[in-house]
Scaffold this motif. Sequence first.
Motif, mmCIF file in Angstrom:
data_model
loop_
_atom_site.group_PDB
_atom_site.id
_atom_site.type_symbol
_atom_site.label_atom_id
_atom_site.label_comp_id
_atom_site.label_asym_id
_atom_site.label_seq_id
_atom_site.Cartn_x
_atom_site.Cartn_y
_atom_site.Cartn_z
ATOM 1 N N GLU A 219 0.818 -1.214 0.000
ATOM 2 C CA GLU A 219 0.000 0.000 0.000
ATOM 3 C C GLU A 219 0.848 1.259 0.000
ATOM 4 O OE1 GLU A 219 -3.553 2.038 2.688
ATOM 5 O OE2 GLU A 219 -2.132 0.643 3.590
ATOM 6 N N GLU A 220 1.966 1.237 0.762
ATOM 7 C CA GLU A 220 2.768 2.454 0.889
ATOM 8 C C GLU A 220 3.343 2.888 -0.453
ATOM 9 O OE1 GLU A 220 5.526 -1.041 1.608
ATOM 10 O OE2 GLU A 220 3.463 -0.468 2.051
ATOM 11 N N TYR A 223 0.945 5.039 -2.881
ATOM 12 C CA TYR A 223 0.782 6.486 -2.715
ATOM 13 C C TYR A 223 1.912 7.273 -3.378
ATOM 14 C CZ TYR A 223 -3.010 5.402 0.459
ATOM 15 O OH TYR A 223 -4.189 4.941 0.980
ATOM 16 N N ARG A 248 -4.863 12.696 -3.059
ATOM 17 C CA ARG A 248 -5.005 11.323 -2.555
ATOM 18 C C ARG A 248 -3.706 10.820 -1.914
ATOM 19 N NH1 ARG A 248 -6.764 8.791 -8.035
ATOM 20 N NH2 ARG A 248 -6.410 6.772 -6.996
ATOM 21 N N ALA A 249 -2.582 11.382 -2.338
ATOM 22 C CA ALA A 249 -1.285 10.898 -1.842
ATOM 23 C C ALA A 249 -0.848 11.580 -0.544
ATOM 24 C CB ALA A 249 -0.221 11.110 -2.915
ATOM 25 N N PRO A 251 -2.185 12.813 2.351
ATOM 26 C CA PRO A 251 -2.514 12.368 3.714
ATOM 27 C C PRO A 251 -1.664 11.187 4.188
ATOM 28 C CG PRO A 251 -4.517 12.823 2.488
ATOM 29 C CD PRO A 251 -3.395 12.904 1.507
ATOM 30 N N TYR A 252 -1.400 10.237 3.309
ATOM 31 C CA TYR A 252 -0.560 9.096 3.712
ATOM 32 C C TYR A 252 0.870 9.552 3.971
ATOM 33 C CZ TYR A 252 2.084 4.788 3.626
ATOM 34 O OH TYR A 252 2.937 3.770 3.959
ATOM 35 N N LEU A 253 1.408 10.402 3.118
ATOM 36 C CA LEU A 253 2.780 10.880 3.285
ATOM 37 C C LEU A 253 2.923 11.683 4.579
ATOM 38 C CD1 LEU A 253 3.442 11.997 -0.409
ATOM 39 C CD2 LEU A 253 4.199 9.891 0.713
ATOM 40 N N LYS A 255 1.072 11.113 7.222
ATOM 41 C CA LYS A 255 0.931 10.099 8.275
ATOM 42 C C LYS A 255 2.265 9.451 8.608
ATOM 43 C CE LYS A 255 -1.401 5.679 9.147
ATOM 44 N NZ LYS A 255 -2.310 4.651 8.578
ATOM 45 N N ILE A 256 3.080 9.164 7.589
ATOM 46 C CA ILE A 256 4.382 8.513 7.828
ATOM 47 C C ILE A 256 5.507 9.536 7.985
ATOM 48 C CG2 ILE A 256 3.665 6.418 6.615
ATOM 49 C CD1 ILE A 256 5.428 7.334 4.263
#
Length: 546
Positions: A219-220, A223, A248-249, A251-253, A255-256
């Motif tokens: 999943e990572e 993104y 879309r990308a 928020p995940y970036l 988060k990490i």
Amino acid sequence: MVVFLILINTINVFSQEKIDSLQNKTYIELADAFFNEDDNKDTIAATSYATYFLDKAKKEDFLERIAQGFNLLAHIHKGQDKLNYLDSIIQYTKDANLKEYPLEAYIHKTGYYYAKRDLKKALDNCIQANLYADRSDNENQKIRTKFRIGLIKTRLGYYEETLEIFKDCADGYLKESSDNSYLTSLYAIADTYRHLKLLDSASFYNEKGIKTALSKGYEERYYYFLLNEGANQYDKNNYQKSIDYIDRAIPYLQKINDKPNVAMGYHFLGKVYKQLNDNEKSELYLKKVDTIYQETSDIHPELRSGYEILIDIYRKNGDTEQQLLYIEKLLKIDSLLKSNYEYLTKKLTKEYDTPKLINERDIIIKKLENKNIYWSISLLITLAAFGVVLVYNYKRQQINKKKFEEYLSSQKRIDKPIEVKSDELLISQDIQDHINRGLEKFEKNKGYLNDSISLNSLAKQLHTNTNYLSKMVNHYQEKSFGSYINELRLEHTIERLKTDLVFRKYSIKAISEEVGFKSPESFSKAFYKKTQLKPSTFIKQLKKEG
């Protein structure tokens, strides 16, 4: 001193009874326990097992195990502690003739400093890694070193050169069925095509990466391909698509906590909204880029243009105070980039590119000095001058026939017994037996014909992990996982061609799909490597033999 304190504190975690039991464990048992605790995210327990592994190796003065012990500790620690363990590996093994060390430590240090965007130290360690990689026969380490050289070169804008580097690495990782590393290479290829303004090619690799990441469960990685395609859509002037991908990308970036890539996303959003004449949003996102730069002291050269946009916005608004502020910031950035990149360019040229060119020149000279090459060239010219095409064709047919007959006489797969000491693998004998039984069943059921089989998926089927499975295949089969799978497919293909007349009538494309290859090109290449004959030539010889 820091490492010593960590080891002392770790020892205090267990009771004396537990300490006594650990001291009686073998390297394999300690490694098994370490990986189990690491999988369970129990860093304290994992550190304890790694510590006893190292302590045992030091008492026995077993240099390779000492390096492995430090490597286990580096695996689960961060920051300066990680560097201390890696430096210990280098200190112990720099003058030894070990297969994996100190090269492995230099590779990890390169990755560590690159992630911190300390490119000078990343390059220093990568150059050291390359020196050891040149003398190593470990293909995986060679690929990883080459990939890191490519990453640093992209920061200097050497995109034509790095494109070939990343494609070579992708091919290597694909053969090894190393899915995560393969995806990383696909991303690098897509990003390089974007910088070369070959935007359709960039989109092709981004889409390929998105599909592969989702199908393989990474999943990572998904993104990062979204982010890159967002930047690519900006270059295509598809501004709404660019916004959709990047939104879309991010928020995940976030988060990490991947601040450099969050900054990249903000940069392109700022540029998009500038094109859409929304200066307010453009300013908002580009100032966010500057905030991240102030926090990290790192900026990709591509982000420089955002400061020019801000200066232009303030100039047109008559805000001379802000205009001057961002001019000063841009001047500092230019000075930083100039300093960093002069160092990188000089060192790459002196310690990587120039030695590489000299080596390439020496190889060519040696080839030219080889009299056999001159004789071969003279013979070919003579044959061409006299036009003896028919003779050549006849000889080629005889050669193919001989190759065919020689292959048929020895094509049966021989499973030679291999004396194995389980200590060599750091895997208990029970686990080895379990994996071997699983592989026997896998081969019997022809699971290798599944075109989506990978190291990760087969490890799950066998209820083991990819590390153990890869080591077992490498050791017992004496080849990488990808080569092992292809070998099984080719043996199946040849046996079926010999016995199935209908199968012989299939096109090469149909045969390749039937036996699990991704493309007829990869099938033909692998078939030729095994038999020294093209598939079509092999089939013709079978027909002649009746």
